[in-house]
Design an enzyme around this catalytic site. Structure first.
Site, PDB file in Angstrom:
ATOM      1  N   GLY A 168       0.822  -1.208   0.000  1.00 22.98           N
ATOM      2  CA  GLY A 168       0.000   0.000   0.000  1.00 22.98           C
ATOM      3  C   GLY A 168       0.854   1.256   0.000  1.00 22.98           C
ATOM      4  O   GLY A 168       0.597   2.206  -0.749  1.00 22.98           O
ATOM      5  N   ASP A 169       1.881   1.259   0.837  1.00 22.08           N
ATOM      6  CA  ASP A 169       2.794   2.405   0.889  1.00 22.08           C
ATOM      7  C   ASP A 169       3.580   2.550  -0.408  1.00 22.08           C
ATOM      8  O   ASP A 169       3.779   3.659  -0.917  1.00 22.08           O
ATOM      9  CB  ASP A 169       3.776   2.243   2.055  1.00 22.08           C
ATOM     10  N   VAL A 170       4.073   1.432  -0.932  1.00 22.31           N
ATOM     11  CA  VAL A 170       4.856   1.486  -2.172  1.00 22.31           C
ATOM     12  C   VAL A 170       4.001   2.010  -3.320  1.00 22.31           C
ATOM     13  O   VAL A 170       4.432   2.882  -4.087  1.00 22.31           O
ATOM     14  CB  VAL A 170       5.438   0.098  -2.508  1.00 22.31           C
TER      15      VAL A 170
END
Length: 397
Positions: A168-170
């Site tokens: 999700g962060d990437v």
């Protein structure tokens, strides 16, 4: 400074932890001058995240290489004014605070665009800057859960599972990078700035393309199916003598090659498996038939046979194998070595960008906290040594 495809672009990076720093890392790797601005004394939260090498966070060092590091207290009146002076000279500001935080500081986009109308302002947050959830806190695992990724990751009958890496962060960092680069192109063509608003949840939802479409088109809710793919087959992991191998015979031509390789050409015309939709519908039987063949060999033997026949196939690499692989580690330089002033020599994870005429490989280690204060406030802003010393003493920087 490092030269690269974004040479001359100045970025003020207020981000912390992963999604925002990942965007700043990509811009810096591509040659932008990225000023990593951190809270005095404490710095980025990820400086406290392990693992550590000689007391320095490897987590932090990977996502903040190629950046120039300074500290600045944005809650102090002097700090706000210093930041505004930096904005006058910048092309881009990126931040990943909870929506409304920059406005409370008096440094929101509406304020900053008056200072620099050409400014590209990039923000990444859990739910974005609009909508009923925009004030909610959001981390990677929230993005994966709310966006549907966890519900379809794992094995049938098992618990919903987050991906092994903070996807999700990437994805949020990648989308912020894409938005910032598009806004920079717009800025160059029109002279106008722009605000880029990226949500972790939206980023996950956007990445769930074909999974979403199954439900939208048919009303069926996709469930966890392990390594199998919803849209084609055989496209899965298969048992061998010693482990499992990946086979991606994703179209009719590749399926035909696989049948020939297995010594069963008659399967090409078997009505249970003739078309892609038939193989998907009969995937259980198909898997049993493929595994009768793969179980005669080791993983590496199957992978060699598949690749020699032009069929996508490979081992399921553990990370130690990834870091030793001749293609990944050597030919594509995905784990370059860097010499950090405290941590010493270490290998980092490279970005995936390769250009014909410019390098996007990291070349500068992540800064220690406040390492470049004199350079930033002296050379970039033009303050004299006495003023810089006063700001250090008073905790402004």
């Amino acid at each position: 400074m490092k030269k690269g495809i974004l040479e001359g672009i100045v970025v003020l990076d207020l981000t912390r932890v992963l999604a925002g720093p990942y965007c700043g890392m990509l811009l810096a790797d591509m040659g932008a001058t990225v000023y990593k601005i951190e809270v005095p004394v404490k710095g980025d939260d990820s400086r406290a995240f392990g693992p550590f090498k000689n007391g320095e966070s490897v987590y932090y060092m990977n996502f903040n290489r190629d950046k120039i590091g300074c500290t600045l207290n944005l809650k102090s009146p002097e700090g706000k004014e210093l930041f505004k002076e930096m904005v006058k000279k910048a092309d881009v500001v990126i931040e990943n605070y909870r929506p409304g935080t920059m406005e409370k500081l008096g440094l929101g986009y509406d304020v900053l665009k008056e200072i620099n109308p050409r400014l590209v302002y990039g923000a990444v947050s859990g739910f974005g800057h609009t909508g009923p959830y925009h004030q909610r806190a959001g981390y990677d695992i929230v993005g994966q859960a709310m966006g549907g990724l966890m519900s379809t990751t794992g094995w049938p009958g098992g618990e919903p599972t987050r991906t092994g890496t903070p996807m999700g962060d990437v994805l949020g960092g990648l989308n912020l990078s894409i938005g910032v680069l598009a806004a920079l192109l717009h800025q160059r063509m029109t002279g106008e700035g722009e605000k880029v608003d990226v949500s972790l949840v939206d980023s996950v939802v956007s990445a769930m393309t074909n999974i979403n479409m199954i439900y939208l088109a048919t009303g069926r809710i996709p469930e966890r199916i392990g390594n199998r793919y919803e849209s084609t087959y055989p496209y899965d992991s298969f048992k061998t003598k010693d482990d499992s191998v990946i086979i991606g015979a994703g179209n009719d031509k590749l399926y035909g090659k696989l049948c020939d390789l297995m010594g069963e050409p008659e399967l090409k015309t078997d009505p249970r498996f003739t078309a892609v939709k038939d193989r998907v519908a009969n995937h259980v039987t198909m898997k049993e038939m493929v595994e009768k063949w793969t179980m005669q060999y080791t993983v590496d033997e199957v992978a060699d046979l598949l690749n020699a026949a032009g069929i996508p196939g490979c081992p399921i690499n553990s990370i130690d194998r990834v870091t030793r692989d001749a293609q990944i580690a050597e030919a594509r330089n995905m784990f370059p070595e860097m010499d950090h002033p405290v941590a010493g020599k270490m290998r980092l994870t490279n970005n995936a960008l390769k250009f014909a005429n410019e390098s996007a490989d990291p070349s500068r280690p992540a800064p220690t906290l406040g390492q470049d204060n004199d350079e930033v406030y002296g050379q970039f802003l033009g303050l004299d040594a006495k003023k810089i010393s006063q700001f250090k003493t008073s905790g402004v920087i």
